[in-house]
Scaffold this active site. Structure first.
Site, mmCIF file in Angstrom:
data_model
loop_
_atom_site.group_PDB
_atom_site.id
_atom_site.type_symbol
_atom_site.label_atom_id
_atom_site.label_comp_id
_atom_site.label_asym_id
_atom_site.label_seq_id
_atom_site.Cartn_x
_atom_site.Cartn_y
_atom_site.Cartn_z
ATOM 1 N N ASP A 105 -2.781 7.819 -1.458
ATOM 2 C CA ASP A 105 -2.001 8.563 -2.444
ATOM 3 C C ASP A 105 -0.707 7.809 -2.759
ATOM 4 O OD1 ASP A 105 -1.882 11.442 -3.775
ATOM 5 O OD2 ASP A 105 0.097 11.130 -2.869
ATOM 6 N N HIS A 273 -9.407 15.150 -1.356
ATOM 7 C CA HIS A 273 -8.430 14.087 -1.591
ATOM 8 C C HIS A 273 -7.912 13.457 -0.308
ATOM 9 C CE1 HIS A 273 -5.020 11.945 -3.265
ATOM 10 N NE2 HIS A 273 -4.175 12.677 -2.571
#
Length: 293
Positions: A105, A273
């Site tokens: 991320d 994610h």
């Protein structure tokens, strides 16, 4: 100060007058692991111990996140080029002049910039569930942008996002833990609480917003300049992302990363994610495979 990674030691390293808090452990070639939003170095708790037999693993809190100090006032202190330079200096302070770096991320954006700007320092690069900033902005169109609403909210130039989030930070940040995770047990209640305790602080909220402002107004332009100059990554690169399932992505991650990385390998995992927490064994194995080529 809490020891975060099992079997690792927590260190306070001063880099250019700013304290970086990191967990360090293992023996072998140096490896830097960078976490994402809205987390801390705790996200590597299942991955780092799996790598400790092969690497000297360094897991810092990104500046402004967790326990690490931010580099200065304003969004410019969160430009990924500045963060990358700072963390390269961290590794130098720890005695590592060349190392592999893996980022998830936001940490992936810092890792990408470190590898692009400092190829003499970065031997291998891994980017987990992220696209370069310029490509990410270009990909956001139509209904797909709904799932990335926070990119626009957090980047607002006024203090609007800080004021809105401060009204109920646990609900705001909890939204991402709830909706971005496909395996509910991947982030246990006690871990979730530690994440929320770190990000609900007013100074952390401001730091996170400045991080996203940097991506909107600084990082994208830097990426675009490099894209037009046809700069590419010179080291082996791993790009991993989640299988979107029935959701059709408005972009092709493999095509995007291939344009930046001539020596690319990819990995698609059935999870949400938070790859390091949902699929730690596979991520550790992929890192080991990357760095032994």
């Amino acid at each position: 100060m809490t020891v975060t990674i099992p079997g690792f030691e927590t260190s306070v390293v001063t880099v250019d007058g700013h304290e970086v808090i990191c967990d360090v452990g293992g023996d072998g070639t140096p490896l830097l692991l960078l976490h994402g939003f809205p987390e801390t170095r705790l996200c590597w708790r299942e991955v780092a111990p799996r790598l400790a037999g092969n690497f000297r693993v360094v897991c810092p809190d990104l500046p402004g996140y967790g326990e690490s100090a931010r580099l200065g006032p304003g969004p410019e202190s969160f430009a990924k080029s500045a963060l990358a330079t700072h963390l390269i200096a961290l590794m130098s302070e720890l005695g590592h002049d060349r190392f592999a770096v893996i980022g998830h991320d936001r940490g992936g954006l810092v890792a990408f910039r470190a590898a692009l700007d400092h190829p003499d320092k970065v031997t291998h690069l891994g980017v987990l569930d992220i696209l370069p900033t310029v490509d990410n902005w270009n990909a956001l169109q139509g209904p797909g942008g709904v799932f990335a609403f926070h990119l626009y909210l957090l980047a607002q130039p006024s203090d609007l996002p800080e004021r809105l989030i401060a009204a109920d930070p646990d609900t705001f940040f909890g939204h991402f833990f709830d909706t971005w995770t496909k395996q509910p047990d991947a982030i246990p209640a006690e871990v979730r609480e530690r994440y929320l305790a770190a990000v609900r602080r007013p100074e952390a909220i401001q730091a996170i917003c400045d991080d996203y402002r940097a991506s909107a107004f600084i990082d994208g332009a830097q990426d675009q300049h490099d894209q037009h100059a046809r700069r590419t990554l010179t080291m082996p690169v791993l790009a991993a992302w989640q299988d979107p399932g029935d959701l059709e992505l408005p972009f092709d991650p493999q095509q995007i990363w291939s344009s930046w990385a001539p020596d690319l390998r990819t990995l698609v995992l059935r999870c949400g994610h938070f790859l390091p927490e949902e699929r730690p064994a596979e991520i550790a194995e992929a890192i080991l495979s990357l760095t032994t080529t």
